[in-house]
Design a protein around this motif. Structure first.
Motif, PDB file in Angstrom:
ATOM      1  N   ALA A 182     -16.036 -14.134 -15.585  1.00  0.00           N
ATOM      2  CA  ALA A 182     -15.714 -15.104 -16.637  1.00  0.00           C
ATOM      3  C   ALA A 182     -14.928 -16.263 -16.071  1.00  0.00           C
ATOM      4  O   ALA A 182     -15.075 -17.417 -16.506  1.00  0.00           O
ATOM      5  N   GLY A 183     -14.038 -15.970 -15.124  1.00  0.00           N
ATOM      6  CA  GLY A 183     -13.217 -17.024 -14.557  1.00  0.00           C
ATOM      7  C   GLY A 183     -12.084 -16.472 -13.731  1.00  0.00           C
ATOM      8  O   GLY A 183     -12.049 -15.282 -13.390  1.00  0.00           O
ATOM      9  N   TYR A 184     -11.141 -17.349 -13.447  1.00  0.00           N
ATOM     10  CA  TYR A 184     -10.056 -17.044 -12.523  1.00  0.00           C
ATOM     11  C   TYR A 184      -8.713 -17.396 -13.148  1.00  0.00           C
ATOM     12  O   TYR A 184      -8.598 -18.299 -13.975  1.00  0.00           O
ATOM     13  N   SER A 185      -7.684 -16.663 -12.717  1.00  0.00           N
ATOM     14  CA  SER A 185      -6.337 -16.927 -13.187  1.00  0.00           C
ATOM     15  C   SER A 185      -5.372 -16.653 -12.040  1.00  0.00           C
ATOM     16  O   SER A 185      -5.777 -16.496 -10.883  1.00  0.00           O
ATOM     17  N   VAL A 186      -4.082 -16.618 -12.356  1.00  0.00           N
ATOM     18  CA  VAL A 186      -3.031 -16.415 -11.359  1.00  0.00           C
ATOM     19  C   VAL A 186      -2.246 -15.166 -11.741  1.00  0.00           C
ATOM     20  O   VAL A 186      -1.933 -14.958 -12.922  1.00  0.00           O
ATOM     21  N   ILE A 187      -1.925 -14.338 -10.758  1.00  0.00           N
ATOM     22  CA  ILE A 187      -1.137 -13.133 -11.006  1.00  0.00           C
ATOM     23  C   ILE A 187      -0.196 -12.923  -9.821  1.00  0.00           C
ATOM     24  O   ILE A 187      -0.491 -13.374  -8.704  1.00  0.00           O
ATOM     25  N   ASN A 188       0.940 -12.303 -10.069  1.00  0.00           N
ATOM     26  CA  ASN A 188       1.812 -11.898  -8.962  1.00  0.00           C
ATOM     27  C   ASN A 188       1.994 -10.389  -9.028  1.00  0.00           C
ATOM     28  O   ASN A 188       2.496  -9.859 -10.023  1.00  0.00           O
ATOM     29  N   ASP A 189       1.541  -9.712  -7.995  1.00  0.00           N
ATOM     30  CA  ASP A 189       1.615  -8.256  -7.914  1.00  0.00           C
ATOM     31  C   ASP A 189       2.994  -7.857  -7.381  1.00  0.00           C
ATOM     32  O   ASP A 189       3.131  -7.332  -6.273  1.00  0.00           O
ATOM     33  N   VAL A 190       4.024  -8.141  -8.180  1.00  0.00           N
ATOM     34  CA  VAL A 190       5.391  -7.810  -7.777  1.00  0.00           C
ATOM     35  C   VAL A 190       5.473  -6.315  -7.476  1.00  0.00           C
ATOM     36  O   VAL A 190       5.014  -5.483  -8.265  1.00  0.00           O
ATOM     37  N   THR A 191       6.067  -5.982  -6.323  1.00  0.00           N
ATOM     38  CA  THR A 191       5.953  -4.630  -5.769  1.00  0.00           C
ATOM     39  C   THR A 191       7.323  -4.046  -5.439  1.00  0.00           C
ATOM     40  O   THR A 191       8.149  -4.717  -4.817  1.00  0.00           O
ATOM     41  N   MET A 192       7.526  -2.796  -5.852  1.00  0.00           N
ATOM     42  CA  MET A 192       8.738  -2.060  -5.481  1.00  0.00           C
ATOM     43  C   MET A 192       8.455  -1.337  -4.159  1.00  0.00           C
ATOM     44  O   MET A 192       7.839  -0.267  -4.141  1.00  0.00           O
ATOM     45  N   ARG A 193       8.869  -1.937  -3.058  1.00  0.00           N
ATOM     46  CA  ARG A 193       8.472  -1.420  -1.751  1.00  0.00           C
ATOM     47  C   ARG A 193       9.023  -0.019  -1.496  1.00  0.00           C
ATOM     48  O   ARG A 193       8.356   0.798  -0.833  1.00  0.00           O
ATOM     49  N   ASP A 194      10.223   0.296  -2.000  1.00  0.00           N
ATOM     50  CA  ASP A 194      10.759   1.632  -1.756  1.00  0.00           C
ATOM     51  C   ASP A 194       9.885   2.690  -2.406  1.00  0.00           C
ATOM     52  O   ASP A 194       9.584   3.724  -1.810  1.00  0.00           O
ATOM     53  N   TYR A 195       9.410   2.449  -3.629  1.00  0.00           N
ATOM     54  CA  TYR A 195       8.517   3.404  -4.293  1.00  0.00           C
ATOM     55  C   TYR A 195       7.118   3.367  -3.672  1.00  0.00           C
ATOM     56  O   TYR A 195       6.461   4.408  -3.553  1.00  0.00           O
ATOM     57  N   GLN A 196       6.646   2.202  -3.282  1.00  0.00           N
ATOM     58  CA  GLN A 196       5.308   2.102  -2.694  1.00  0.00           C
ATOM     59  C   GLN A 196       5.168   3.008  -1.481  1.00  0.00           C
ATOM     60  O   GLN A 196       4.134   3.671  -1.300  1.00  0.00           O
ATOM     61  N   TYR A 197       6.214   3.050  -0.650  1.00  0.00           N
ATOM     62  CA  TYR A 197       6.108   3.794   0.601  1.00  0.00           C
ATOM     63  C   TYR A 197       6.707   5.191   0.529  1.00  0.00           C
ATOM     64  O   TYR A 197       6.919   5.826   1.565  1.00  0.00           O
ATOM     65  N   ARG A 198       6.921   5.686  -0.686  1.00  0.00           N
ATOM     66  CA  ARG A 198       7.316   7.089  -0.812  1.00  0.00           C
ATOM     67  C   ARG A 198       6.167   8.033  -0.452  1.00  0.00           C
ATOM     68  O   ARG A 198       6.395   9.207  -0.164  1.00  0.00           O
ATOM     69  N   SER A 199       4.943   7.528  -0.529  1.00  0.00           N
ATOM     70  CA  SER A 199       3.775   8.348  -0.218  1.00  0.00           C
ATOM     71  C   SER A 199       2.711   7.445   0.381  1.00  0.00           C
ATOM     72  O   SER A 199       2.838   6.215   0.331  1.00  0.00           O
ATOM     73  N   PRO A 200       1.635   8.009   0.941  1.00  0.00           N
ATOM     74  CA  PRO A 200       0.557   7.172   1.476  1.00  0.00           C
ATOM     75  C   PRO A 200      -0.178   6.384   0.393  1.00  0.00           C
ATOM     76  O   PRO A 200      -0.834   5.393   0.701  1.00  0.00           O
ATOM     77  N   GLU A 201      -0.097   6.817  -0.865  1.00  0.00           N
ATOM     78  CA  GLU A 201      -0.726   6.102  -1.979  1.00  0.00           C
ATOM     79  C   GLU A 201       0.258   5.075  -2.533  1.00  0.00           C
ATOM     80  O   GLU A 201       1.418   5.388  -2.782  1.00  0.00           O
ATOM     81  N   TRP A 202      -0.210   3.846  -2.787  1.00  0.00           N
ATOM     82  CA  TRP A 202       0.670   2.745  -3.156  1.00  0.00           C
ATOM     83  C   TRP A 202       0.969   2.645  -4.637  1.00  0.00           C
ATOM     84  O   TRP A 202       1.881   1.904  -5.042  1.00  0.00           O
ATOM     85  N   PHE A 203       0.228   3.350  -5.477  1.00  0.00           N
ATOM     86  CA  PHE A 203       0.240   3.117  -6.926  1.00  0.00           C
ATOM     87  C   PHE A 203       1.635   3.061  -7.521  1.00  0.00           C
ATOM     88  O   PHE A 203       1.950   2.170  -8.310  1.00  0.00           O
TER      89      PHE A 203
END
Length: 278
Positions: free
Chosen positions: A148-169
């Motif tokens: 449909a189209g394009y927009s802007v997003i910022n995937d603000v990330t909690m790095r400490d939680y991201q790297y608690r496991s191999p999965e980033w979710f």
């Protein structure tokens, strides 16, 4: 054509944006609802509802352009310069993870730093791809037609939680952390190669043309459509370029009181104040 979801005293509306004027697309509470109508393009082009001046930039009148997408599929490690920055080889296949709609905020809303993960909060400026028709097992040409189209997003990330496991979710979907908008721009008015940039407190921290993507929009839609059916209003966050805070020496993160700006040329700008939860 430029579409937005605007907040009014009586709720949200879908609107077509023409310069400094907005026209309500009657019968649709937001752009996601509009996209679920197979005739959405004609509905938007022919809209003749109430007309009014667009809300001021950085006002609360702008909601996430699709407030409640059924799916937000995020792509990791998809800009060449970011992959090299992180010391990784170019991937053969996309790295995918999910984000929930509860993570979204409007283009000028506050980003809320969670109490449990406020020490390593990073920015990730991204081009968002919004789906406009049901996509399942599509080739790339068909996939391009489903955008449909394009927009802007910022995937603000909690790095400490991201790297608690191999999965980033778990580091990627904290509530009220991902600004999205301000508009959806249809493909006829946007060309890949437009500059994507991020700014923290007036300092440019990310700046890369969007054609530095390893996997482009049509490829991503085609690839994901072979895994799961994409439906109108679904969103693909296509990845971030180099310049993230976590890769800096020393690392740099977002703190309460900071202002994060995210922009894609030809689409628009997000401007979000960082505040602590509670």
């Amino acid at each position: 054509m430029r579409l937005a979801t605007l907040r009014t005293d009586s709720g949200t509306i879908a609107a077509r944006i023409d310069g400094d004027r907005a026209t309500e697309i009657s019968g649709f509470a937001d752009v996601g609802a509009l996209l679920r109508d197979p005739e959405w393009r004609a509905r938007a082009e022919e809209a003749s509802g109430a007309g009014f001046g667009v809300p001021e930039p950085a006002s609360a009148g702008w909601a996430p352009v699709v407030p409640d997408p059924g799916k937000i599929v995020c792509v990791g490690l998809n800009y060449r310069n970011h992959i090299l920055e992180m010391g990784r080889p170019l991937p053969e296949h996309p790295t995918l993870f999910a984000k929930y709609a509860e993570a979204l905020v409007g283009p000028y809303d506050d980003i809320v730093l969670p109490k449990v993960a406020a020490e390593a909060v990073d920015w990730e400026a991204e081009l968002a791809i919004v789906i406009g028709s049901t996509a399942r097992n599509l080739d790339e040409d068909e996939a391009a037609d489903a955008i449909a189209g394009y927009s802007v997003i910022n995937d603000v990330t909690m790095r400490d939680y991201q790297y608690r496991s191999p999965e980033w979710f778990q580091g990627k979907t904290f509530e009220a952390t991902s600004p999205f908008g301000p508009v959806l721009v249809t493909p006829d008015e946007f060309s890949l190669g437009a500059l994507l940039r991020g700014e923290v407190d007036g300092e440019t921290v990310q700046q890369t043309p969007t054609d530095d993507l390893v996997f482009g929009p049509a490829f991503l839609v085609s690839y994901i459509s072979k895994i799961v059916t994409l439906r109108p209003g679904d969103v693909i966050a296509s990845g971030t370029p180099g310049g993230v805070g976590h890769a800096r020496k020393p690392a740099r993160y977002l703190a309460p009181g900071a202002t994060l700006v995210t922009e894609v040329e030809g689409i628009g700008q997000l401007r979000n104040r960082i505040r602590a939860e509670g």
